[in-house]
Design an enzyme around this catalytic site. Structure first.
Site, PDB file in Angstrom:
ATOM      1  N   HIS A  34      -4.490   9.936  -7.353  1.00  0.00           N
ATOM      2  CA  HIS A  34      -4.403   9.054  -8.304  1.00  0.00           C
ATOM      3  C   HIS A  34      -2.812   9.198  -8.211  1.00  0.00           C
ATOM      4  CE1 HIS A  34      -8.294   8.033  -6.844  1.00  0.00           C
ATOM      5  NE2 HIS A  34      -8.461   7.125  -6.401  1.00  0.00           N
ATOM      6  N   THR A  35      -2.642   9.835  -9.230  1.00  0.00           N
ATOM      7  CA  THR A  35      -0.838  10.345  -9.942  1.00  0.00           C
ATOM      8  C   THR A  35      -0.009   9.423  -8.169  1.00  0.00           C
ATOM      9  OG1 THR A  35      -1.571  12.265 -10.167  1.00  0.00           O
ATOM     10  CG2 THR A  35       0.223  11.945 -10.523  1.00  0.00           C
TER      11      THR A  35
ATOM     12  N   THR B  88       0.892  -1.573   0.315  1.00  0.00           N
ATOM     13  CA  THR B  88      -0.137   0.044  -0.090  1.00  0.00           C
ATOM     14  C   THR B  88       0.783   0.766  -0.087  1.00  0.00           C
ATOM     15  OG1 THR B  88      -1.756   1.180   1.109  1.00  0.00           O
ATOM     16  CG2 THR B  88      -0.436  -0.062   2.541  1.00  0.00           C
ATOM     17  N   ILE B  89       0.420   2.744  -0.609  1.00  0.00           N
ATOM     18  CA  ILE B  89       0.832   3.672  -0.964  1.00  0.00           C
ATOM     19  C   ILE B  89       1.248   3.904   0.409  1.00  0.00           C
ATOM     20  CG2 ILE B  89       1.252   3.996  -3.069  1.00  0.00           C
ATOM     21  CD1 ILE B  89      -1.376   6.639  -2.221  1.00  0.00           C
ATOM     22  N   ASP B  90      -0.030   3.813   1.583  1.00  0.00           N
ATOM     23  CA  ASP B  90      -0.319   4.672   3.313  1.00  0.00           C
ATOM     24  C   ASP B  90       0.938   4.213   4.152  1.00  0.00           C
ATOM     25  OD1 ASP B  90      -2.603   5.236   1.237  1.00  0.00           O
ATOM     26  OD2 ASP B  90      -3.790   4.228   2.441  1.00  0.00           O
TER      27      ASP B  90
ATOM     28  N   MET C  23      -2.305  11.702  -0.894  1.00  0.00           N
ATOM     29  CA  MET C  23      -3.224  10.558  -0.282  1.00  0.00           C
ATOM     30  C   MET C  23      -2.416  10.011   0.544  1.00  0.00           C
ATOM     31  SD  MET C  23      -4.165   8.164  -3.404  1.00  0.00           S
ATOM     32  CE  MET C  23      -6.007   8.835  -4.348  1.00  0.00           C
TER      33      MET C  23
ATOM     34  N   GLU D  77      -4.647  13.874   2.840  1.00  0.00           N
ATOM     35  CA  GLU D  77      -5.913  14.342   2.880  1.00  0.00           C
ATOM     36  C   GLU D  77      -7.068  13.649   3.848  1.00  0.00           C
ATOM     37  OE1 GLU D  77      -7.425  10.377  -0.351  1.00  0.00           O
ATOM     38  OE2 GLU D  77      -6.241   9.170   0.846  1.00  0.00           O
TER      39      GLU D  77
HETATM   40  O1  F6P Z   1      -5.319   3.058   0.375  1.00  0.00           O
HETATM   41  C1  F6P Z   1      -4.457   3.541  -0.468  1.00  0.00           C
HETATM   42  C2  F6P Z   1      -5.327   4.676  -0.964  1.00  0.00           C
HETATM   43  O2  F6P Z   1      -4.827   5.254  -2.239  1.00  0.00           O
HETATM   44  C3  F6P Z   1      -5.569   6.020  -0.446  1.00  0.00           C
HETATM   45  O3  F6P Z   1      -4.715   6.389   0.310  1.00  0.00           O
HETATM   46  C4  F6P Z   1      -6.487   6.527  -0.511  1.00  0.00           C
HETATM   47  O4  F6P Z   1      -6.901   7.755   0.335  1.00  0.00           O
HETATM   48  C5  F6P Z   1      -7.447   5.501  -1.518  1.00  0.00           C
HETATM   49  O5  F6P Z   1      -6.530   4.387  -1.509  1.00  0.00           O
HETATM   50  C6  F6P Z   1      -8.332   5.885  -2.154  1.00  0.00           C
HETATM   51  O6  F6P Z   1      -8.540   4.787  -2.845  1.00  0.00           O
HETATM   52  P1  F6P Z   1      -9.863   4.618  -4.277  1.00  0.00           P
HETATM   53  O7  F6P Z   1      -8.828   4.565  -5.045  1.00  0.00           O
HETATM   54  O8  F6P Z   1     -11.074   3.489  -3.983  1.00  0.00           O
HETATM   55  O9  F6P Z   1     -10.187   6.114  -4.004  1.00  0.00           O
END
Ligand code: F6P
Length: 297
Positions: free
Chosen positions: A229-230, A81-83, A125, A178
């Protein structure tokens, strides 16, 4: 959930190391939200004669893999996960690439900020964790970094921007996660009413809110940019390519040894394995990084 499977041969996975995303076209889904969902997954796994399932994803994906273990699913987790918000691993893969994309984008945004003498607010994000915002903020020389781990005072941010202007600094760069929370306001800023299948709100909009408030309070021209999403796209960084290769091999080792309901993880410079139940506990920014981010704000 759906018996829609693609046999992967060596040919199909060759030359993929520089590609992002998934060729399986899988995404997070919650079988526990559907009547008979877990049983359906088990039936499909049995029909496909799966020996094991390798669950590649973050907290939600790993959580489902763990819950399905009680139904007999033999699953091994890989932290993607990027998080970077999974406990029990120092880093999740995807994080380093996302931070690098953010830094590259912010460097470009800085150009307009400096030449047009503006306040630039960049929203990144990261859901409930400020890992991306803090790393990207420090690495791009942000003047203010706002993260979910610590509520911020809107007035104090506006005052800080005004004080910079008074001190002759005509450009201010703010990086906001975010999930950042405003003091005295309830909850996070969301872009939709509905919750997703895992009960998470769709975050988004804090950057726009900040920009409006700052412009109103300071009369300084302010713009906001949402990187969104970039951060999840394009080619992964070398660090992530090496990490996911190491984690992938370790995951196969666990499968071969029959050690299920475990997730592979990076600890220090070693690949280890941990119980998925432990691993899905949230990992928020550690105190040292939090204060480092604050020091430069
Ligand atoms: O969990 C990864 C993530 O990119 C978060 O940083 C973001 O809040 C979420 O997914 C966005 O999800 P989606 O692409 O479903 O809007």
């Amino acid at each position: 959930m759906e018996p829609d499977m693609i046999p992967l041969s060596y040919d199909q996975v060759a030359d993929m190391v520089s590609v992002g995303g998934t060729i399986l076209l899988t995404s997070r889904t919650n079988p526990f939200k559907k009547e008979g969902g877990p049983q359906l997954v088990m039936k499909n796994a049995k029909d496909a004669r799966l020996d094991a399932l390798v669950a590649i994803g973050g907290e939600d994906t790993q959580g489902v893999a763990h819950k399905l273990a009680a139904f007999g699913l033999k699953a091994v987790g890989v932290p993607k996960t990027i998080d970077n918000d999974l406990s029990e691993t120092d880093v999740t893969f995807g994080f380093d690439s996302a931070v690098n994309v953010a830094v590259d984008a912010i460097d470009r945004i800085r150009t307009t900020g400096m030449s047009h003498e503006r306040v630039m607010v960049v929203e990144v994000m990261g859901r409930d964790a400020g890992w991306i915002a803090t790393h990207a903020g420090i690495a791009s020389g942000a003047h203010i970094i706002l993260v979910p781990e610590e509520e911020f005072d809107m007035e104090a941010v506006c005052e800080a921007v005004a004080a910079r202007k008074k001190a002759g600094k005509n450009f201010t760069l703010i990086v906001a996660a975010e999930g950042a929370r405003v003091k005295r306001k309830q909850g996070q800023v969301t872009s939709a009413q509905e919750l997703d299948q895992f009960g998470h709100p769709k975050l988004g909009g804090i950057g726009h809110l900040l920009a409006g408030e700052i412009e109103n309070a300071t009369r300084l021209e302010t713009r906001d940019v949402v990187l969104g999403h970039t951060l999840r796209g394009g080619s992964p960084m070398a660090f992530d390519r090496v990490l996911c290769t190491r984690l992938g091999v370790a995951a196969m080792d666990l499968v071969m040894k029959g050690r299920f309901d475990r997730m592979v993880a990076l600890k220090g410079n070693k690949i280890v394995d941990v119980g998925i139940e432990e691993a899905i506990k949230p990992k928020l920014l550690d105190k040292e990084l939090l204060s480092l981010g604050r020091m430069f704000s």
